[in-house]
Enzyme design. Structure first.
Site, PDB file in Angstrom:
ATOM      1  CE  LYS A  69     -11.114   2.142  11.936  1.00  0.00           C
ATOM      2  NZ  LYS A  69      -9.646   1.752  11.323  1.00  0.00           N
TER       3      LYS A  69
ATOM      4  CB  THR B 179      -7.815  -3.278  11.848  1.00  0.00           C
ATOM      5  OG1 THR B 179      -9.070  -2.327  10.920  1.00  0.00           O
ATOM      6  CG2 THR B 179      -7.116  -3.297  12.491  1.00  0.00           C
TER       7      THR B 179
ATOM      8  N   GLY C 182      -0.576   4.816  -1.126  1.00  0.00           N
ATOM      9  CA  GLY C 182      -1.752   5.614   0.528  1.00  0.00           C
ATOM     10  C   GLY C 182      -0.943   6.229   1.888  1.00  0.00           C
ATOM     11  NE  ARG C 183      -5.411   8.719   4.098  1.00  0.00           N
ATOM     12  CZ  ARG C 183      -6.955   9.524   4.462  1.00  0.00           C
ATOM     13  NH1 ARG C 183      -6.507  10.822   5.512  1.00  0.00           N
ATOM     14  NH2 ARG C 183      -7.799   8.260   5.291  1.00  0.00           N
ATOM     15  CG  MET C 184      -0.105   3.342   7.471  1.00  0.00           C
ATOM     16  SD  MET C 184      -0.053   4.972   8.806  1.00  0.00           S
ATOM     17  CE  MET C 184       1.020   4.134   9.448  1.00  0.00           C
TER      18      MET C 184
ATOM     19  N   GLY D 280       1.185  -1.249   0.388  1.00  0.00           N
ATOM     20  CA  GLY D 280       0.072  -0.004  -0.122  1.00  0.00           C
ATOM     21  C   GLY D 280       0.568   1.009  -0.289  1.00  0.00           C
TER      22      GLY D 280
ATOM     23  N   GLY E  91     -10.283  -1.614  15.082  1.00  0.00           N
ATOM     24  CA  GLY E  91      -9.699  -2.800  14.886  1.00  0.00           C
ATOM     25  C   GLY E  91      -9.287  -2.467  17.089  1.00  0.00           C
TER      26      GLY E  91
ATOM     27  CG  HIS F 141     -10.595   5.707  14.026  1.00  0.00           C
ATOM     28  ND1 HIS F 141     -11.332   5.135  14.672  1.00  0.00           N
ATOM     29  CD2 HIS F 141      -9.442   5.498  13.606  1.00  0.00           C
ATOM     30  CE1 HIS F 141      -9.975   4.728  15.496  1.00  0.00           C
ATOM     31  NE2 HIS F 141      -9.085   4.685  14.990  1.00  0.00           N
TER      32      HIS F 141
ATOM     33  N   GLY G 194      -0.664  -4.174  10.352  1.00  0.00           N
ATOM     34  CA  GLY G 194      -1.487  -2.826  11.029  1.00  0.00           C
ATOM     35  C   GLY G 194      -3.110  -3.084  10.474  1.00  0.00           C
TER      36      GLY G 194
END
Length: 270
Positions: free
Chosen positions: A163, A104, A10-12, A7, A169, A159, A102
């Site tokens: 999301k 969920t 993506g932002r993360m 990913g 999670g 959140h 990470g």
């Protein structure tokens, strides 16, 4: 430590790449995205805003081939979606690459697949990689063990509007910590939502409330409410950097570990 990021666009994913760039002893070994991404072929460091010549990123391009992205890594960090994470775990087993997960929202079958993969490679899987949240988990379990069932337990979380799973999670992990403190199984006592004429709240129930909106990174509150008082344990994340930092720290921690399923408690020695 050679780390691949799933990913990556993506932002993360971008934040993970920036964290790798500033972490001593870590280099980016691969950057993975879905086949439909319009950023395939782009330099991962450039997409993450670090530039194309950073010494820790080595000009890695974003690709859709899972094996190519993670095959040369020591570990892969995955904050994607359940189906993709399960597929990445399958390839990680083939390549002998450890995983930090990470993601969920996995269903029981997907969860079982991760547990099976952990019999062959070391996997660190945590609903939240924040150090503060993991301290909170320990505090919630301890507090629940000290208070009798007259204290109703409610977990509230908020959140950002993007999301896709609810409760989060992390909220479920907090609920499990409370249930562990009371020595019960969360699934036997949880109430994930309330609507209509629900009747009085049963004693011993662990309830959840979910809020979504804006760009909130993550707010979690565990309430212990009795007739004459209410105790609240709170955590608020202001930046995803705290998750990225914990994930890269976890990848480094996995070096040399035996196959198995680990958590942030192991990393932090809690």
């Amino acid at each position: 430590m050679k780390i691949a990021v799933a990913g990556a666009a993506g932002r993360m994913g971008q934040m993970l790449i920036r964290e790798i760039a500033r972490t001593e002893g870590a280099t980016l070994a691969g950057a993975l995205e879905g086949s439909g991404s319009d950023l395939l072929g782009r330099d991962a460091g450039e997409v993450a805003g670090v530039g194309t010549s950073h010494r820790s990123l080595k000009g890695v391009k974003i690709v859709a081939d899972v094996g190519a992205a993670i095959g040369g890594a020591d570990a892969v960090i995955d904050f994607t979606v359940p189906a993709a994470t399960v597929e990445h775990a399958r390839v990680a087993v083939e390549k002998g690459v450890s995983m930090v997960i990470g993601t969920t929202g996995l269903d029981p079958q997907q969860t079982a697949a991760i547990h099976e993969a952990a019999r062959k490679i070391p996997i660190l899987w945590a609903a939240n990689m924040s150090i503060g949240i993991n301290i909170l988990l320990a505090l919630v379990e301890k507090t629940a063990s000290m208070l009798d069932p007259a204290y109703d337990i409610e977990v509230l979380e908020m959140h950002h509007r993007h999301k896709i799973d609810a409760p989060s999670g992390t909220a479920l992990a907090l609920g499990r910590a409370a249930a562990a403190g009371r020595q019960v199984k969360l699934e036997d006592v949880w109430r994930k939502s309330r609507d209509g004429h629900t009747g009085a709240r049963p004693s011993g129930e662990i309830g959840f409330a979910t809020l979504r909106g804006g760009e909130e990174v993550g707010v979690h509150t565990v309430m212990f409410a009795a007739a004459g008082e209410r105790l609240e344990l709170n955590h608020r994340a202001f930046s995803r950097e705290t998750y990225a930092s914990g994930a890269v720290r976890s990848a480094l921690w996995l070096r040399g570990k035996s196959p198995g399923l680990y958590g942030m408690k192991d990393v932090l020695g809690l």
